[in-house]
Write a protein that holds these residues in place. Structure first.
Motif, PDB file in Angstrom:
ATOM      1  N   GLN A 318       0.711  -1.151  -0.052  1.00  0.00           N
ATOM      2  CA  GLN A 318      -0.029  -0.064  -0.001  1.00  0.00           C
ATOM      3  C   GLN A 318       0.926   1.399  -0.216  1.00  0.00           C
ATOM      4  O   GLN A 318       0.548   2.468  -0.520  1.00  0.00           O
ATOM      5  CB  GLN A 318      -1.008  -0.128   1.211  1.00  0.00           C
ATOM      6  N   SER A 321       1.703   2.603  -3.711  1.00  0.00           N
ATOM      7  CA  SER A 321       0.325   2.814  -4.696  1.00  0.00           C
ATOM      8  C   SER A 321       0.423   3.884  -5.395  1.00  0.00           C
ATOM      9  O   SER A 321       0.280   4.104  -6.590  1.00  0.00           O
ATOM     10  CB  SER A 321      -0.885   2.802  -3.635  1.00  0.00           C
ATOM     11  N   GLU A 325       0.358   4.170  -9.557  1.00  0.00           N
ATOM     12  CA  GLU A 325      -0.592   4.906 -10.094  1.00  0.00           C
ATOM     13  C   GLU A 325       0.121   5.833 -11.140  1.00  0.00           C
ATOM     14  O   GLU A 325      -0.508   5.871 -12.121  1.00  0.00           O
ATOM     15  CB  GLU A 325      -1.274   5.883  -9.058  1.00  0.00           C
ATOM     16  N   LYS A 415      -8.987  -2.738 -15.368  1.00  0.00           N
ATOM     17  CA  LYS A 415      -9.209  -3.981 -14.489  1.00  0.00           C
ATOM     18  C   LYS A 415      -8.312  -3.636 -13.132  1.00  0.00           C
ATOM     19  O   LYS A 415      -8.636  -4.216 -12.232  1.00  0.00           O
ATOM     20  CB  LYS A 415      -8.804  -5.237 -15.119  1.00  0.00           C
ATOM     21  N   ASP A 417      -7.514  -1.988  -9.845  1.00  0.00           N
ATOM     22  CA  ASP A 417      -7.984  -1.310  -8.590  1.00  0.00           C
ATOM     23  C   ASP A 417      -7.404  -0.066  -8.364  1.00  0.00           C
ATOM     24  O   ASP A 417      -6.321   0.084  -8.290  1.00  0.00           O
ATOM     25  CB  ASP A 417      -7.865  -2.194  -7.383  1.00  0.00           C
ATOM     26  N   GLU A 418      -8.369   1.016  -8.593  1.00  0.00           N
ATOM     27  CA  GLU A 418      -7.843   2.423  -8.448  1.00  0.00           C
ATOM     28  C   GLU A 418      -7.582   2.852  -7.129  1.00  0.00           C
ATOM     29  O   GLU A 418      -7.209   3.916  -6.656  1.00  0.00           O
ATOM     30  CB  GLU A 418      -8.769   3.365  -8.997  1.00  0.00           C
ATOM     31  N   GLY A 419      -7.959   1.890  -6.082  1.00  0.00           N
ATOM     32  CA  GLY A 419      -7.469   2.402  -4.644  1.00  0.00           C
ATOM     33  C   GLY A 419      -6.084   1.896  -4.277  1.00  0.00           C
ATOM     34  O   GLY A 419      -5.310   2.891  -3.919  1.00  0.00           O
ATOM     35  N   ASN A 420      -5.748   0.828  -4.675  1.00  0.00           N
ATOM     36  CA  ASN A 420      -4.332   0.379  -4.495  1.00  0.00           C
ATOM     37  C   ASN A 420      -3.392   0.019  -5.502  1.00  0.00           C
ATOM     38  O   ASN A 420      -2.168   0.153  -5.485  1.00  0.00           O
ATOM     39  CB  ASN A 420      -4.368  -0.907  -3.563  1.00  0.00           C
ATOM     40  N   TYR A 421      -4.118   0.054  -6.851  1.00  0.00           N
ATOM     41  CA  TYR A 421      -3.206   0.053  -7.952  1.00  0.00           C
ATOM     42  C   TYR A 421      -2.466  -1.116  -8.048  1.00  0.00           C
ATOM     43  O   TYR A 421      -1.341  -1.062  -8.367  1.00  0.00           O
ATOM     44  CB  TYR A 421      -2.547   1.074  -8.483  1.00  0.00           C
ATOM     45  N   GLU A 422      -2.936  -2.225  -7.386  1.00  0.00           N
ATOM     46  CA  GLU A 422      -1.897  -3.608  -7.198  1.00  0.00           C
ATOM     47  C   GLU A 422      -1.542  -4.088  -8.566  1.00  0.00           C
ATOM     48  O   GLU A 422      -2.689  -4.254  -9.429  1.00  0.00           O
ATOM     49  CB  GLU A 422      -2.610  -4.533  -6.380  1.00  0.00           C
ATOM     50  N   LYS A 427      -2.990 -11.173  -8.239  1.00  0.00           N
ATOM     51  CA  LYS A 427      -4.210 -10.534  -8.215  1.00  0.00           C
ATOM     52  C   LYS A 427      -4.864 -10.848  -9.347  1.00  0.00           C
ATOM     53  O   LYS A 427      -6.209 -10.538  -9.419  1.00  0.00           O
ATOM     54  CB  LYS A 427      -3.892  -9.154  -8.342  1.00  0.00           C
ATOM     55  N   TYR A 428      -4.117 -11.104 -10.475  1.00  0.00           N
ATOM     56  CA  TYR A 428      -4.691 -11.528 -11.862  1.00  0.00           C
ATOM     57  C   TYR A 428      -4.635 -13.032 -12.184  1.00  0.00           C
ATOM     58  O   TYR A 428      -5.239 -13.036 -13.202  1.00  0.00           O
ATOM     59  CB  TYR A 428      -4.014 -10.434 -12.943  1.00  0.00           C
TER      60      TYR A 428
END
Length: 466
Positions: A318, A321, A325, A415, A417-422, A427-428
């Motif tokens: 985190q 991130s 981004e 696809k 996540d715009e919160g954590n940009y993992e 994740k995928y």
């Protein structure tokens, strides 16, 4: 080049009281003397100041004179004389011999070593001298505690260079050059792919390269490695604007803000441990690896490209991130190579990836993964060593046919996540992992989270005070 024979030839040093780092330094200089004496780099005239590419070494102190001396003591004296003369020669040799003094305490040890090396046939046209030194550096990284931090497995370097396809006229930076592996493999790649590659706009290929390494001894090992691979190390820019050797990339960035940018940056930056630094950007914590990644992002020219080894934490922590981004919004991520578990064994225990990206203000629409991790057993030193053909060859070969290989898969940027940009593989993709992450890696991730909490608390306290 017979690696076993070379290692056995070093028996006199292995049986001495010298630490492996000391005898690697000695052997590098002895190999250099043998190499230049068998090439056209030795001149009879004093090398002019500021001229690289040649070595002046008067008769009486060359390799043949050393091995031909009648006694052990005279051999050692001639070797010391060669060091003294090379330390005052042109730039090619001066950087690596100036201030150096041999650590041989017994002339008999030196005599036996030179006799053993003289019996070995090392062909400069086949790059045997460079290969011999690379082999010794690998041994050094394996046996000396902490030395692996400066050594990247050559299988990984090869994959990074061949996937990136560097061009002969691109400016290149390795901001954490270690023993010079990335520069040398890029140089050799260009030599194989380019006609008349020695002359590009009247500038030697090495003149487009810049290298920085903070550890003095490793910096010297890297320079010697370049020399033994036939590169003109003096042409590689390793100095700051004031003409001083530039060691610390992060400090140089803070001081100069780096007026130069680079077309191609390739690196395996330091990571973890006690390597805390003053952040170079508000997006960074004190963790050294995120500072290096941001540094590389800042130093890319317009449409400049980068290939960077990164630990797993950079892809999901985190704390990082905002950097992810920025990568997605202002750079085009091409591919993330998930390296096998244990890929850096025995040099380091980190789980690592390689991220390939270029500067592009339009950002990333889609990016690829190559999963060299899920279907392979963990890499070990003896039973299952890292192997280019087994682990990485198809990553390079299918670069332009990714949809035809099951280890490649694509992800649309929307696809993410715009919160954590993992950006982590798991994740995928369904990811089975039966091992355990190294404690040091887990501790580093926890430290990163604590840094984030500390920063947020400081901001809250500041707002309350206002």
């Amino acid at each position: 080049m017979d690696e076993e024979k070379l290692w056995n030839a070093l028996g006199p040093l292995q049986n001495s009281k010298l630490h492996i780092s000391d005898y690697i330094e000695e052997v590098s200089r002895i190999l250099f003397l043998k190499a230049v004496s068998e090439s056209n780099r030795v001149t009879f005239d004093k090398t002019p100041e500021g001229v690289g590419g040649a070595v002046h070494l008067e008769e009486g102190y060359r390799w043949g004179d050393i091995v031909g001396a009648e006694s052990s003591q005279k051999k050692l004296e001639k070797y010391k004389g060669a060091i003294e003369r090379l330390s005052d020669d042109g730039e090619l040799a001066k950087d690596f011999f100036e201030g150096y003094s041999t650590k041989f305490d017994k002339a008999s040890t030196f005599k036996k070593l030179t006799e053993n090396l003289e019996e070995m046939h090392l062909d400069q046209h086949n790059d045997d001298f460079g290969d011999a030194y690379e082999f010794l550096l690998e041994k050094y990284a394996d046996k000396a505690e902490g030395a692996g931090e400066y050594f990247t497995p050559r299988e990984i370097i090869r994959a990074m260079v061949e996937f990136s396809e560097p061009q002969v006229d691109e400016s290149l930076l390795d901001p954490a050059s270690g023993t010079g592996g990335f520069l040398i493999h890029t140089y050799n790649y260009l030599a194989d792919k380019t006609d008349n590659f020695k002359d590009v706009e009247e500038v030697p290929v090495e003149g487009h390269f810049r290298a920085q390494e903070i550890v003095t001894s490793t910096h010297e090992l890297g320079g010697m490695n370049m020399l033994l691979h036939g590169m003109d190390a003096s042409a590689v820019d390793r100095k700051d604007r004031d003409g001083n050797l530039s060691r610390d990339s992060l400090e140089m960035f803070r001081r100069d803000r780096y007026e130069e940018t680079y077309d191609y940056i390739i690196a395996n930056p330091p990571y973890g441990g006690d390597n805390e630094v003053e952040p170079i950007d508000p997006k960074c914590t004190s963790t050294i690896e995120i500072n290096f990644l941001v540094l590389i992002m800042r130093l890319l020219s317009k449409n400049g490209r980068a290939s960077v080894v990164i630990p797993d934490g950079i892809l999901f922590n985190q704390s990082f991130s905002s950097v992810r981004e920025e990568l997605l919004n202002y750079f085009d991520i091409d591919c993330i190579l998930a390296l096998p578990e244990g890929a850096f064994t025995p040099y380091a225990g980190v789980t690592a990836n390689v991220i390939f990206f270029e500067r592009n203000n339009e950002g990333t629409d889609e990016f690829w993964y190559y999963d060299a991790r899920s279907d392979f057993d963990e890499v070990t030193k003896e039973e299952n060593p890292l192997d280019y053909n087994k682990h990485l060859r198809e990553f390079v070969e299918y670069k332009d046919q990714r949809e035809n290989h099951d280890k490649y898969f694509k992800v649309d940027a929307d696809k993410v996540d715009e919160g954590n940009y993992e950006l982590h593989l798991k994740k995928y993709k369904e990811f089975k992992y039966e091992g355990h992450r190294p404690p040091a890696e887990i501790a580093q991730d926890i430290k990163g989270e604590l840094d984030t909490i500390r920063t947020e608390l400081d901001q809250m306290i500041g707002e309350t005070s206002d």
